[in-house]
Design a protein around this motif. Structure first.
Motif, mmCIF file in Angstrom:
data_model
loop_
_atom_site.group_PDB
_atom_site.id
_atom_site.type_symbol
_atom_site.label_atom_id
_atom_site.label_comp_id
_atom_site.label_asym_id
_atom_site.label_seq_id
_atom_site.Cartn_x
_atom_site.Cartn_y
_atom_site.Cartn_z
ATOM 1 N N GLY A 101 0.800 -1.229 0.000
ATOM 2 C CA GLY A 101 0.000 0.000 0.000
ATOM 3 C C GLY A 101 0.828 1.274 0.000
ATOM 4 N N MET A 102 2.148 1.157 -0.216
ATOM 5 C CA MET A 102 2.988 2.359 -0.285
ATOM 6 C C MET A 102 2.701 3.148 -1.556
ATOM 7 S SD MET A 102 6.659 1.026 1.042
ATOM 8 C CE MET A 102 6.801 0.072 2.545
ATOM 9 N N MET A 103 2.166 2.451 -2.552
ATOM 10 C CA MET A 103 1.796 3.106 -3.803
ATOM 11 C C MET A 103 0.667 2.329 -4.457
ATOM 12 S SD MET A 103 5.044 2.080 -6.237
ATOM 13 C CE MET A 103 4.344 2.367 -7.831
ATOM 14 N N THR A 104 -0.097 3.058 -5.271
ATOM 15 C CA THR A 104 -1.091 2.453 -6.151
ATOM 16 C C THR A 104 -0.692 2.881 -7.558
ATOM 17 O OG1 THR A 104 -2.618 4.336 -6.164
ATOM 18 C CG2 THR A 104 -2.871 2.727 -4.362
ATOM 19 N N MET A 105 -1.455 2.504 -8.523
ATOM 20 C CA MET A 105 -1.133 2.903 -9.897
ATOM 21 C C MET A 105 -1.261 4.417 -10.093
ATOM 22 S SD MET A 105 0.051 0.712 -11.921
ATOM 23 C CE MET A 105 0.274 -1.025 -12.095
ATOM 24 N N LYS A 106 -1.998 5.101 -9.195
ATOM 25 C CA LYS A 106 -2.228 6.536 -9.382
ATOM 26 C C LYS A 106 -1.684 7.411 -8.266
ATOM 27 C CE LYS A 106 -6.025 6.277 -12.523
ATOM 28 N NZ LYS A 106 -6.816 7.213 -13.248
ATOM 29 N N LYS A 107 -1.225 6.816 -7.162
ATOM 30 C CA LYS A 107 -0.849 7.622 -6.002
ATOM 31 C C LYS A 107 0.308 7.001 -5.226
ATOM 32 C CE LYS A 107 -3.390 10.978 -3.738
ATOM 33 N NZ LYS A 107 -2.526 12.022 -4.070
ATOM 34 N N LEU A 108 1.104 7.860 -4.585
ATOM 35 C CA LEU A 108 2.166 7.426 -3.677
ATOM 36 C C LEU A 108 1.721 7.749 -2.260
ATOM 37 C CD1 LEU A 108 5.246 8.864 -5.600
ATOM 38 C CD2 LEU A 108 4.381 6.520 -5.630
ATOM 39 N N ASN A 109 1.885 6.803 -1.362
ATOM 40 C CA ASN A 109 1.545 7.015 0.037
ATOM 41 C C ASN A 109 2.858 7.295 0.779
ATOM 42 O OD1 ASN A 109 0.960 6.759 2.797
ATOM 43 N ND2 ASN A 109 -0.695 5.308 2.404
ATOM 44 N N HIS A 110 3.236 8.580 0.844
ATOM 45 C CA HIS A 110 4.529 8.977 1.421
ATOM 46 C C HIS A 110 4.663 8.573 2.880
ATOM 47 C CE1 HIS A 110 5.620 11.109 -2.208
ATOM 48 N NE2 HIS A 110 4.426 11.640 -2.214
ATOM 49 N N ALA A 111 3.590 8.658 3.650
ATOM 50 C CA ALA A 111 3.645 8.283 5.071
ATOM 51 C C ALA A 111 3.980 6.802 5.209
ATOM 52 C CB ALA A 111 2.315 8.596 5.753
ATOM 53 N N LYS A 112 3.327 5.956 4.407
ATOM 54 C CA LYS A 112 3.610 4.518 4.462
ATOM 55 C C LYS A 112 5.021 4.217 3.961
ATOM 56 C CE LYS A 112 -0.222 1.430 4.327
ATOM 57 N NZ LYS A 112 -0.521 0.398 4.960
ATOM 58 N N MET A 113 5.483 4.981 2.968
ATOM 59 C CA MET A 113 6.831 4.768 2.440
ATOM 60 C C MET A 113 7.869 5.066 3.522
ATOM 61 S SD MET A 113 6.254 6.330 -1.373
ATOM 62 C CE MET A 113 7.825 5.971 -2.131
ATOM 63 N N MET A 114 7.690 6.175 4.247
ATOM 64 C CA MET A 114 8.623 6.521 5.328
ATOM 65 C C MET A 114 8.567 5.483 6.433
ATOM 66 S SD MET A 114 8.918 10.657 5.691
ATOM 67 C CE MET A 114 7.417 10.864 6.582
ATOM 68 N N GLU A 115 7.360 5.096 6.784
ATOM 69 C CA GLU A 115 7.145 4.108 7.839
ATOM 70 C C GLU A 115 7.811 2.779 7.476
ATOM 71 O OE1 GLU A 115 3.053 1.823 8.403
ATOM 72 O OE2 GLU A 115 2.929 3.893 9.098
ATOM 73 N N GLY A 116 7.757 2.404 6.211
ATOM 74 C CA GLY A 116 8.343 1.139 5.748
ATOM 75 C C GLY A 116 9.807 1.247 5.374
ATOM 76 N N GLY A 117 10.379 2.458 5.488
ATOM 77 C CA GLY A 117 11.792 2.647 5.158
ATOM 78 C C GLY A 117 12.105 2.519 3.678
ATOM 79 N N MET A 118 11.123 2.743 2.818
ATOM 80 C CA MET A 118 11.327 2.624 1.371
ATOM 81 C C MET A 118 10.950 3.936 0.699
ATOM 82 S SD MET A 118 9.814 -1.211 0.807
ATOM 83 C CE MET A 118 10.549 -1.599 -0.760
ATOM 84 N N MET A 119 11.774 4.953 0.901
ATOM 85 C CA MET A 119 11.440 6.280 0.386
ATOM 86 C C MET A 119 11.675 6.423 -1.116
ATOM 87 S SD MET A 119 9.844 8.175 2.278
ATOM 88 C CE MET A 119 9.877 9.558 1.169
ATOM 89 N N HIS A 120 12.282 5.436 -1.728
ATOM 90 C CA HIS A 120 12.547 5.508 -3.169
ATOM 91 C C HIS A 120 13.284 6.796 -3.495
ATOM 92 C CE1 HIS A 120 12.032 5.348 -7.498
ATOM 93 N NE2 HIS A 120 11.755 4.072 -7.336
ATOM 94 N N ASN A 121 14.411 7.009 -2.826
ATOM 95 C CA ASN A 121 15.159 8.263 -2.994
ATOM 96 C C ASN A 121 16.544 8.049 -3.571
ATOM 97 O OD1 ASN A 121 16.328 7.098 -0.778
ATOM 98 N ND2 ASN A 121 15.968 8.789 0.620
ATOM 99 N N ASP A 122 16.695 7.070 -4.443
ATOM 100 C CA ASP A 122 17.978 6.846 -5.093
ATOM 101 C C ASP A 122 18.293 8.007 -6.024
ATOM 102 O OD1 ASP A 122 18.295 4.334 -3.853
ATOM 103 O OD2 ASP A 122 17.021 3.396 -5.366
ATOM 104 N N PRO A 123 19.557 8.404 -6.101
ATOM 105 C CA PRO A 123 19.904 9.573 -6.922
ATOM 106 C C PRO A 123 19.743 9.347 -8.426
ATOM 107 C CG PRO A 123 21.875 8.541 -6.035
ATOM 108 C CD PRO A 123 20.708 7.867 -5.384
#
Length: 169
Positions: A101-123
């Motif tokens: 649930g960190m993302m759907t086809m139309k939306k990113l759930n930033h709170a869940k991404m931070m909580e799960g440690g998967m911020m997808h912040n590769d350069p």
């Protein structure tokens, strides 16, 4: 082509770091995060459903490019510099992000991404919701076989990939 105002949220996904990204599986480097103060060229990239514009980007060894990436589509899309091997490894992470649930086809759930440690912040990457814009600054340290792709489940498989072509190679 339209430019959007969503740079703030998208920029939070992009971290300009100095670490080199190794090309998994064949020991060559795809380059490294570039210095935003030493950009040689700016290239605008539009992402839409299952395609990039431009589809091929010509670069030179040692060149630092600022990619201004816009999601002009209706779905979440990614601009990820890499190789088939790095994308194959990354696609599991993207599937896990969908399942959790960190993302759907139309939306990113930033709170869940931070909580799960998967911020997808590769350069070397930008993951964007529809209408968002971000920058990726990258230095191409050596001529190698590489490209850019969207690793949102089903997108690369649907043809959403492009080529990095090195001048003189």
């Amino acid at each position: 082509m339209k430019f959007t105002k969503s740079i703030g949220a998208a920029t939070a996904l992009i971290v300009i770091a100095g670490s080199a990204m190794a090309g998994a599986g064949h020991g060559s480097s795809i380059g490294q995060a570039g210095d935003p103060a030493k950009v040689d060229r700016v290239i605008e990239v539009s992402m839409d459903e299952m395609k990039y514009d431009p589809k091929t980007i010509n670069v030179e060894k040692g060149e630092t490019i600022k990619f201004v990436v816009r999601n002009d589509g209706n779905l979440v899309h990614e601009f990820n510099l890499g190789t088939k091997e790095t994308w194959d490894g990354h696609s599991k992470e993207m599937k896990d992000m969908m399942k959790s649930g960190m993302m759907t086809m139309k939306k990113l759930n930033h709170a869940k991404m931070m909580e799960g440690g998967m911020m997808h912040n590769d350069p070397n990457s930008a993951l964007l919701e529809p209408g968002q814009t971000a920058e990726v600054v990258w230095t191409f340290t050596e001529a190698t076989e590489m490209g850019f792709a969207c690793n949102v489940p089903g997108h690369r498989e649907g043809g959403m990939a492009g080529e990095i072509a090195f001048s003189g190679h």
